[in-house]
Design a protein around this motif. Sequence first.
Motif, PDB file in Angstrom:
ATOM      1  N   ALA A  91       0.848  -1.199   0.000  1.00 45.33           N
ATOM      2  CA  ALA A  91       0.000   0.000   0.000  1.00 45.33           C
ATOM      3  C   ALA A  91       0.883   1.249   0.000  1.00 45.33           C
ATOM      4  O   ALA A  91       2.045   1.209   0.411  1.00 45.33           O
ATOM      5  CB  ALA A  91      -0.911   0.006   1.227  1.00 45.33           C
ATOM      6  N   ASN A  92       0.316   2.357  -0.445  1.00 47.38           N
ATOM      7  CA  ASN A  92       1.030   3.629  -0.491  1.00 47.38           C
ATOM      8  C   ASN A  92       1.044   4.245   0.916  1.00 47.38           C
ATOM      9  O   ASN A  92      -0.016   4.536   1.479  1.00 47.38           O
ATOM     10  CB  ASN A  92       0.351   4.570  -1.492  1.00 47.38           C
ATOM     11  CG  ASN A  92       1.099   5.878  -1.646  1.00 47.38           C
ATOM     12  OD1 ASN A  92       1.106   6.709  -0.754  1.00 47.38           O
ATOM     13  ND2 ASN A  92       1.717   6.064  -2.803  1.00 47.38           N
ATOM     14  N   ILE A  93       2.246   4.472   1.462  1.00 50.27           N
ATOM     15  CA  ILE A  93       2.370   5.006   2.821  1.00 50.27           C
ATOM     16  C   ILE A  93       1.776   6.404   2.921  1.00 50.27           C
ATOM     17  O   ILE A  93       1.084   6.749   3.891  1.00 50.27           O
ATOM     18  CB  ILE A  93       3.851   5.040   3.269  1.00 50.27           C
ATOM     19  CG1 ILE A  93       4.407   3.624   3.385  1.00 50.27           C
ATOM     20  CG2 ILE A  93       3.994   5.784   4.594  1.00 50.27           C
ATOM     21  CD1 ILE A  93       3.897   2.857   4.569  1.00 50.27           C
ATOM     22  N   GLY A  94       2.021   7.245   1.904  1.00 47.23           N
ATOM     23  CA  GLY A  94       1.509   8.615   1.922  1.00 47.23           C
ATOM     24  C   GLY A  94      -0.009   8.652   1.964  1.00 47.23           C
ATOM     25  O   GLY A  94      -0.608   9.407   2.748  1.00 47.23           O
ATOM     26  N   LEU A  95      -0.657   7.843   1.094  1.00 46.59           N
ATOM     27  CA  LEU A  95      -2.124   7.801   1.089  1.00 46.59           C
ATOM     28  C   LEU A  95      -2.660   7.220   2.395  1.00 46.59           C
ATOM     29  O   LEU A  95      -3.684   7.674   2.916  1.00 46.59           O
ATOM     30  CB  LEU A  95      -2.618   6.971  -0.093  1.00 46.59           C
ATOM     31  CG  LEU A  95      -2.508   7.614  -1.467  1.00 46.59           C
ATOM     32  CD1 LEU A  95      -2.953   6.633  -2.555  1.00 46.59           C
ATOM     33  CD2 LEU A  95      -3.356   8.880  -1.540  1.00 46.59           C
ATOM     34  N   THR A  96      -1.952   6.223   2.929  1.00 45.16           N
ATOM     35  CA  THR A  96      -2.365   5.652   4.215  1.00 45.16           C
ATOM     36  C   THR A  96      -2.354   6.719   5.300  1.00 45.16           C
ATOM     37  O   THR A  96      -3.275   6.806   6.129  1.00 45.16           O
ATOM     38  CB  THR A  96      -1.433   4.500   4.626  1.00 45.16           C
ATOM     39  OG1 THR A  96      -1.421   3.503   3.586  1.00 45.16           O
ATOM     40  CG2 THR A  96      -1.877   3.863   5.928  1.00 45.16           C
ATOM     41  N   LEU A  97      -1.327   7.576   5.290  1.00 43.94           N
ATOM     42  CA  LEU A  97      -1.235   8.661   6.269  1.00 43.94           C
ATOM     43  C   LEU A  97      -2.370   9.660   6.088  1.00 43.94           C
ATOM     44  O   LEU A  97      -2.999  10.088   7.067  1.00 43.94           O
ATOM     45  CB  LEU A  97       0.116   9.361   6.142  1.00 43.94           C
ATOM     46  CG  LEU A  97       0.352  10.587   7.032  1.00 43.94           C
ATOM     47  CD1 LEU A  97       0.228  10.215   8.501  1.00 43.94           C
ATOM     48  CD2 LEU A  97       1.715  11.199   6.754  1.00 43.94           C
ATOM     49  N   VAL A  98      -2.662  10.023   4.846  1.00 42.14           N
ATOM     50  CA  VAL A  98      -3.729  10.999   4.573  1.00 42.14           C
ATOM     51  C   VAL A  98      -5.084  10.459   5.027  1.00 42.14           C
ATOM     52  O   VAL A  98      -5.838  11.136   5.739  1.00 42.14           O
ATOM     53  CB  VAL A  98      -3.770  11.361   3.071  1.00 42.14           C
ATOM     54  CG1 VAL A  98      -5.015  12.195   2.759  1.00 42.14           C
ATOM     55  CG2 VAL A  98      -2.515  12.121   2.680  1.00 42.14           C
ATOM     56  N   TYR A  99      -5.410   9.232   4.622  1.00 44.19           N
ATOM     57  CA  TYR A  99      -6.684   8.638   5.029  1.00 44.19           C
ATOM     58  C   TYR A  99      -6.726   8.449   6.555  1.00 44.19           C
ATOM     59  O   TYR A  99      -7.773   8.626   7.188  1.00 44.19           O
ATOM     60  CB  TYR A  99      -6.893   7.283   4.340  1.00 44.19           C
ATOM     61  CG  TYR A  99      -6.930   7.331   2.829  1.00 44.19           C
ATOM     62  CD1 TYR A  99      -7.266   8.510   2.159  1.00 44.19           C
ATOM     63  CD2 TYR A  99      -6.624   6.204   2.066  1.00 44.19           C
ATOM     64  CE1 TYR A  99      -7.285   8.552   0.774  1.00 44.19           C
ATOM     65  CE2 TYR A  99      -6.657   6.241   0.673  1.00 44.19           C
ATOM     66  CZ  TYR A  99      -6.972   7.421   0.037  1.00 44.19           C
ATOM     67  OH  TYR A  99      -7.004   7.461  -1.333  1.00 44.19           O
ATOM     68  N   GLY A 100      -5.571   8.089   7.131  1.00 45.26           N
ATOM     69  CA  GLY A 100      -5.508   7.916   8.579  1.00 45.26           C
ATOM     70  C   GLY A 100      -5.778   9.209   9.327  1.00 45.26           C
ATOM     71  O   GLY A 100      -6.465   9.213  10.358  1.00 45.26           O
ATOM     72  N   LEU A 101      -5.257  10.316   8.814  1.00 43.37           N
ATOM     73  CA  LEU A 101      -5.513  11.627   9.438  1.00 43.37           C
ATOM     74  C   LEU A 101      -6.998  11.974   9.392  1.00 43.37           C
ATOM     75  O   LEU A 101      -7.556  12.506  10.357  1.00 43.37           O
ATOM     76  CB  LEU A 101      -4.688  12.714   8.747  1.00 43.37           C
ATOM     77  CG  LEU A 101      -3.195  12.764   9.096  1.00 43.37           C
ATOM     78  CD1 LEU A 101      -2.463  13.702   8.154  1.00 43.37           C
ATOM     79  CD2 LEU A 101      -3.006  13.208  10.546  1.00 43.37           C
ATOM     80  N   ILE A 102      -7.635  11.674   8.272  1.00 43.75           N
ATOM     81  CA  ILE A 102      -9.075  11.961   8.135  1.00 43.75           C
ATOM     82  C   ILE A 102      -9.876  11.183   9.178  1.00 43.75           C
ATOM     83  O   ILE A 102     -10.781  11.716   9.823  1.00 43.75           O
ATOM     84  CB  ILE A 102      -9.557  11.611   6.709  1.00 43.75           C
ATOM     85  CG1 ILE A 102      -8.888  12.549   5.686  1.00 43.75           C
ATOM     86  CG2 ILE A 102     -11.080  11.715   6.608  1.00 43.75           C
ATOM     87  CD1 ILE A 102      -9.132  12.141   4.250  1.00 43.75           C
ATOM     88  N   ILE A 103      -9.532   9.913   9.355  1.00 36.65           N
ATOM     89  CA  ILE A 103     -10.242   9.056  10.311  1.00 36.65           C
ATOM     90  C   ILE A 103      -9.905   9.439  11.752  1.00 36.65           C
ATOM     91  O   ILE A 103     -10.738   9.328  12.659  1.00 36.65           O
ATOM     92  CB  ILE A 103      -9.891   7.579  10.051  1.00 36.65           C
ATOM     93  CG1 ILE A 103     -10.415   7.148   8.677  1.00 36.65           C
ATOM     94  CG2 ILE A 103     -10.460   6.678  11.134  1.00 36.65           C
ATOM     95  CD1 ILE A 103      -9.943   5.769   8.258  1.00 36.65           C
ATOM     96  N   SER A 104      -8.678   9.919  11.973  1.00 37.61           N
ATOM     97  CA  SER A 104      -8.194  10.168  13.328  1.00 37.61           C
ATOM     98  C   SER A 104      -8.977  11.251  14.061  1.00 37.61           C
ATOM     99  O   SER A 104      -9.202  11.155  15.274  1.00 37.61           O
ATOM    100  CB  SER A 104      -6.714  10.572  13.287  1.00 37.61           C
ATOM    101  OG  SER A 104      -5.910   9.504  12.864  1.00 37.61           O
TER     102      SER A 104
END
Length: 439
Positions: free
Chosen positions: A169-182
Amino acid sequence: MPVFILLLGIVFIFVLISVLRLNAFLSLMLACIFVGVAEGLPLMKVIASIEAGLGGTLGHLAIILGLGAMLGRLMSDCGAAQKIALTLVNKFGRKNVKWAMALTGFIVGIALFWEVAFVILIPIVFTVATTAELPLLEVGLPALAAISVAHCFLPPHPGPVAIANIFHANIGLTLVYGLIISIPAVLIGGPLWHKLFRKWSIEIPQGLISTKIYKEEDLPGFGVSLITAMAPVILIIGSMIGEHIVAKGSGAAAFFKFIGNTDISLLISVFLALFTFGLQRGKKLPEIMSTIEASIKAIAMIMLVIGAGGAFKQVIIDSGIAQYIASLMVGVSLSPYVMAFIVTAFIRVAVGSSTVTVFTAAGILTSLAAMPEVNKELFVLTISAASMFGLPPTDAAFWMCKEYFNLSFGQTVKVVTGMTSVIALCGLAGVLALSLVIH
């Protein structure tokens, strides 16, 4: 049968600690033997599992907990924690301190492992609660929720990074989606979750905070207090930046990696605190060393309890319960995200360790991740969220929260296990919502 034995083991711990009032360390030792024997492990294998689990847990945490306790006690005894607390109260107002603690926890939690963030924030939590005359949980839960969410959803934490690497998986996209959920997860799991327990009166454990209240003119400056308290965060973030600037394999890269290690960053921070909170303020070295010794005495039993929790986890792992639980879920027809969440959550409750959980679950769920309708970044966040579900007594973090927040076994289940479950479900809800627009 294995699941039934595990449940019996957890009930056994509850009865020993909450009903019979047996010491938590001794209770966990007995539970390890009970579950190991009941699961069919040879007696010597049970002992080996206990030793490996206790040693493995404290081998990772003893330095962090010890240095964190020293740093926290130095902050507390010189008034630095009081200065930070007063500034937060004055800037945000008494009613809004919980939001300030959530923000602080989230910022600290992004850069640091859960255990490191916890031991850095706990003296500030204690002093804010005392200074603002607020309930301990009102101040502590927002900070706890924030560092838990950061640990769960955001790279560079090892859980999401490891799963992202496994599933490409793309780490950058994972971080972006994770921030939205956080964001909603922190708000719901912290300040809002506390409302259910706002009538509880919890005392700060003795020995973990200075009882002396300083006059304003005797306090260290806010700048030096904050910089010293946040020194581990500054060192770790600085090392991450430095490693990307200098040439790989160079001496400078090795230096940055060294100072960015959590153990070393805390060690450097303690020596900085010895100067800024001790020598610079006119204290003699023997007086400072007495503070250091007192800090370790205060957490000695806490460390034993945490180690025993690790031993219990190891007995569960060696008995093969995780694989058994996963096999029960084979053939169930559900959304791949929901399926992945349930499998991972079952493993999490069984083995305790979120790190063990994500690796075990990732191996089991590889075929689901390969399905064409599955977004790999969202799948990573699903497993990460589920690895936070239902913080069980097989996780050392359960005992850290119990001992530092001075809760009973039952209160810890209600407050902390409940909070982590809410955060995990918020993560699943966020993933399902994003999956409607992201493919």
